[in-house]
Write a protein that holds these residues in place. Structure first.
Motif, PDB file in Angstrom:
ATOM      1  N   LEU B  17       0.833  -1.213   0.000  1.00  0.00           N
ATOM      2  CA  LEU B  17       0.000   0.000   0.000  1.00  0.00           C
ATOM      3  C   LEU B  17       0.865   1.259   0.000  1.00  0.00           C
ATOM      4  CD1 LEU B  17      -2.773  -1.193   2.476  1.00  0.00           C
ATOM      5  CD2 LEU B  17      -3.088  -0.660   0.047  1.00  0.00           C
ATOM      6  N   SER B  18       1.988   1.223   0.725  1.00  0.00           N
ATOM      7  CA  SER B  18       2.879   2.393   0.740  1.00  0.00           C
ATOM      8  C   SER B  18       3.465   2.620  -0.650  1.00  0.00           C
ATOM      9  CB  SER B  18       4.019   2.188   1.738  1.00  0.00           C
ATOM     10  OG  SER B  18       3.495   1.906   2.996  1.00  0.00           O
ATOM     11  N   ALA B  23       3.328   5.579  -5.675  1.00  0.00           N
ATOM     12  CA  ALA B  23       3.331   5.500  -7.143  1.00  0.00           C
ATOM     13  C   ALA B  23       2.163   6.278  -7.746  1.00  0.00           C
ATOM     14  CB  ALA B  23       3.279   4.038  -7.578  1.00  0.00           C
ATOM     15  N   VAL B  24       1.009   6.196  -7.107  1.00  0.00           N
ATOM     16  CA  VAL B  24      -0.163   6.933  -7.605  1.00  0.00           C
ATOM     17  C   VAL B  24       0.075   8.437  -7.481  1.00  0.00           C
ATOM     18  CG1 VAL B  24      -2.558   7.471  -7.012  1.00  0.00           C
ATOM     19  CG2 VAL B  24      -1.874   5.103  -7.340  1.00  0.00           C
ATOM     20  N   LYS B  25       0.657   8.848  -6.360  1.00  0.00           N
ATOM     21  CA  LYS B  25       0.991  10.277  -6.202  1.00  0.00           C
ATOM     22  C   LYS B  25       1.979  10.733  -7.277  1.00  0.00           C
ATOM     23  CE  LYS B  25       0.489  10.910  -1.173  1.00  0.00           C
ATOM     24  NZ  LYS B  25       1.294  10.931   0.053  1.00  0.00           N
ATOM     25  N   GLU B  26       2.825   9.800  -7.740  1.00  0.00           N
ATOM     26  CA  GLU B  26       3.801  10.122  -8.789  1.00  0.00           C
ATOM     27  C   GLU B  26       3.171  10.052 -10.181  1.00  0.00           C
ATOM     28  OE1 GLU B  26       7.183  10.942  -8.510  1.00  0.00           O
ATOM     29  OE2 GLU B  26       6.797  11.152  -6.364  1.00  0.00           O
ATOM     30  N   GLY B  27       1.896   9.734 -10.226  1.00  0.00           N
ATOM     31  CA  GLY B  27       1.186   9.756 -11.504  1.00  0.00           C
ATOM     32  C   GLY B  27       1.258   8.470 -12.312  1.00  0.00           C
ATOM     33  N   LEU B  28       1.657   7.371 -11.685  1.00  0.00           N
ATOM     34  CA  LEU B  28       1.764   6.118 -12.433  1.00  0.00           C
ATOM     35  C   LEU B  28       0.415   5.411 -12.510  1.00  0.00           C
ATOM     36  CD1 LEU B  28       5.092   4.637 -10.966  1.00  0.00           C
ATOM     37  CD2 LEU B  28       4.789   6.086 -12.996  1.00  0.00           C
ATOM     38  N   ASN B  29       0.326   4.554 -13.514  1.00  0.00           N
ATOM     39  CA  ASN B  29      -0.866   3.751 -13.705  1.00  0.00           C
ATOM     40  C   ASN B  29      -0.611   2.387 -13.028  1.00  0.00           C
ATOM     41  OD1 ASN B  29      -2.852   2.126 -14.800  1.00  0.00           O
ATOM     42  ND2 ASN B  29      -1.983   2.143 -16.870  1.00  0.00           N
ATOM     43  N   SER B 116      -8.715   6.272  -2.009  1.00  0.00           N
ATOM     44  CA  SER B 116      -9.207   7.641  -2.184  1.00  0.00           C
ATOM     45  C   SER B 116      -8.201   8.487  -2.970  1.00  0.00           C
ATOM     46  CB  SER B 116      -9.554   8.286  -0.832  1.00  0.00           C
ATOM     47  OG  SER B 116      -8.381   8.471  -0.099  1.00  0.00           O
ATOM     48  N   LEU B 117      -6.935   8.048  -2.995  1.00  0.00           N
ATOM     49  CA  LEU B 117      -5.932   8.752  -3.812  1.00  0.00           C
ATOM     50  C   LEU B 117      -5.941   8.243  -5.263  1.00  0.00           C
ATOM     51  CD1 LEU B 117      -2.968   8.773  -1.279  1.00  0.00           C
ATOM     52  CD2 LEU B 117      -4.106  10.801  -2.183  1.00  0.00           C
ATOM     53  N   GLY B 118      -6.719   7.197  -5.514  1.00  0.00           N
ATOM     54  CA  GLY B 118      -6.841   6.709  -6.899  1.00  0.00           C
ATOM     55  C   GLY B 118      -6.157   5.382  -7.163  1.00  0.00           C
ATOM     56  N   LEU B 119      -5.688   4.697  -6.117  1.00  0.00           N
ATOM     57  CA  LEU B 119      -5.049   3.395  -6.350  1.00  0.00           C
ATOM     58  C   LEU B 119      -6.119   2.344  -6.626  1.00  0.00           C
ATOM     59  CD1 LEU B 119      -2.472   1.599  -6.317  1.00  0.00           C
ATOM     60  CD2 LEU B 119      -2.899   1.229  -3.883  1.00  0.00           C
ATOM     61  N   ALA B 308      10.244   2.144  -3.118  1.00  0.00           N
ATOM     62  CA  ALA B 308       9.916   1.364  -4.329  1.00  0.00           C
ATOM     63  C   ALA B 308       8.999   2.170  -5.243  1.00  0.00           C
ATOM     64  CB  ALA B 308       9.258   0.052  -3.934  1.00  0.00           C
ATOM     65  N   GLY B 309       8.046   2.884  -4.657  1.00  0.00           N
ATOM     66  CA  GLY B 309       7.133   3.717  -5.454  1.00  0.00           C
ATOM     67  C   GLY B 309       7.895   4.811  -6.196  1.00  0.00           C
TER      68      GLY B 309
END
Lengths: 89, 407
Positions: B17-18, B23-29, B116-119, B308-309
């Motif tokens: 989850l971390s 990764a989602v905050k960094e804009g990855l799919n 909620s952040l989009g993951l 890792a993200g």
């Protein structure tokens, strides 16, 4: 001491149709110490009088120990689709 | 070759989850696969988290996360034999450095934060097989096949992805079994106080120890012992926690019984942490610190997940999935590998079979002699040398062991 089965009964299980643990019981015949029977926290492996092992896969707590318990690679373990889930963890 | 996502994370515990949140905050799919019906359904831990890494991930977590109690009291109990016991206790009120947590509650909360952040989290999704194909990794799951150029293996100590690709070798001495009960109890403690008891020597034969953690209105009572020592234990694994709890005299309604394997590699024995298209985090990487004073896995899981993200972002931008060493380079600069390395000498010391049994016994006997006054009386140093000699430990060995604690 609370009996093991009562303790295991506190958890929620969804039992898979097919066992997720398979044991080559022919190998067990040659194993004297049977470490699986003392090292599994769910009593999944039971020594039978004929020297083989019975597997109660529905008790499994999915600790992953089966991957290292058997010194002779007699135990094949994969994670179940259903299995146990915890409320506290 | 078309891929289903930039990045697939296997495992929705703390490290997965971390990594996913970062990764989602960094804009990855990103797609995260979790085999439980919800995050935390399959997780078991002793239940103490050092929160520094969590606060880096979610700065206001202390106000919002379902934490149990802050640990304000540490107690170490060494049972030398049935009649002698040594206890060391330390209290620090208002300390907010570590908290007890119940993972089914905590991980579920963290997963909702991530969502909620989009993951995108796919629950009840079990990875059955993994192989390399067309420059990427193919994951066969019970819900279909997924292809990706980059995988973060956050699947826990059994590391399904690395294992499927033949990149893990397990031995029982490098794994511990953790067993735990949750016991309902009335705690006579203010809400902002909590205690951790670490208990060694109460159950004979095993290599490891036990713990009692105070949660809000329950106790986590458990043991962590190496798998290879279990055949020598006073109790079989299935009755270990029962025997332990009964000897401690803890009573109350038992709410849950759980077990989990714990990685016990130590810095110098860590397994492969990265490969082409592949990164391991948390338990899957074997990140556990036990230096005798602190036992840590959760902060290392979160810390390695965050890294890792961030590394995934760099690797994906470079479009070169052989460059996963970027992750390792970042890890080396972080607290994760630095602390693991720092803790190694103590970790190694604790791994010696005699340390947890013999030294407490020597100390108990010394203290017993100190508090016994008869006409015969030796100097403390003479007595110490005699007691060590009885156990077959030379002075130079004892000094070497003491020095490795100070490292």
């Amino acid at each position: 001491m609370i009996p093991l089965l009562k303790r295991l009964g506190l958890n929620k299980y969804t039992v898979d149709q097919k066992p997720h643990i398979e044991v080559n019981t022919d190998i067990c015949l040659t194993c004297k110490d049977k470490p699986c029977t003392v090292s599994c926290p769910a009593g999944t492996y039971e020594a039978l009088p004929d020297g083989r092992i019975a597997v109660h896969y529905e008790r499994c707590l999915e600790c992953g120990g089966a991957l290292v318990i058997c010194p002779f690679n007699a135990i094949k373990f994969r994670f179940p689709e259903g299995g146990v889930s915890y409320n506290y963890g | 070759m078309s891929f289903d996502a930039d990045l697939i994370i296997v495992g929705g515990g703390l490290s997965g989850l971390s990594a996913g949140i970062t990764a989602v905050k960094e804009g990855l799919n990103v797609i995260l696969l979790e085999r439980g019906e919800y995050s935390g359904a399959k997780n078991v831990s002793g239940g103490r988290m050092y929160v520094h890494a969590l606060l880096k991930l979610i700065p206001d977590a202390l106000e919002r996360a379902p934490l149990e109690r802050p640990i304000t009291k540490e107690t170490f109990e060494f049972y030398c034999d049935n009649k002698k016991k040594l206890t060391i206790s330390f209290e620090e009120k208002e300390k907010k450095n570590s908290y007890t947590v119940l993972r089914a509650k905590f991980d579920r909360w963290l997963a909702s934060e991530a969502e909620s952040l989009g993951l995108l989290i796919s629950y009840s999704t079990l990875v059955l097989n993994v192989y390399r194909e067309n420059g990427g990794i193919t994951l066969e799951t019970n819900r279909g096949v997924l292809k990706t150029p980059l995988v973060i293996d956050a699947s826990g100590v059994t590391s399904i992805v690395f294992r499927s690709l033949g990149l893990r070798r397990f031995t029982p001495d490098k794994w511990m079994l953790g067993v735990k009960e949750i016991v309902k109890t009335d705690l006579n403690l203010p809400e902002d106080e909590g205690e951790v008891r670490t208990i060694v020597g109460l159950i004979k034969g095993v290599k490891g120890g036990g713990f009692v953690y105070t949660n809000k209105d329950t106790l986590s009572v458990g043991m962590a012992v190496t798998f290879d020592s279990l055949p020598k234990s006073e109790f079989p694994a299935k009755d270990l926690v029962e025997g332990f709890r009964e000897r401690l005299g803890i009573e109350g309604e038992i709410l849950e019984y759980s077990a989990h394997a714990i990685p016990y590699f130590g810095y110098k024995n860590l397994q492969q942490l990265y490969a082409e298209n592949l990164i391991a985090v948390g338990d899957s990487a074997g990140f556990l610190i036990n230096d005798g004073f602190t036992i840590r896995g959760m902060d290392l899981a979160i810390g390695s997940g965050i890294i890792a993200g961030l590394a995934a972002k760099k690797i994906i931008e470079m479009k070169d999935f052989t460059k996963t060493n970027i992750y390792y380079d970042m890890l080396k600069e972080s607290f994760v590998l630095k602390h693991l390395e720092l803790a190694y000498s103590r970790f190694e010391l604790l791994n010696k079979a005699y340390v947890l049994n013999t030294y407490p016994e020597v100390l108990c006997n010394l203290l017993s002699d100190m508090f016994t006054v008869t006409e015969e009386r030796k100097t403390l140093i003479d007595d110490a040398l005699l007691r060590l000699k009885e156990k077959g430990i030379s002075l130079s060995q004892a000094l070497r062991d003491i020095l490795s604690v100070a490292k």
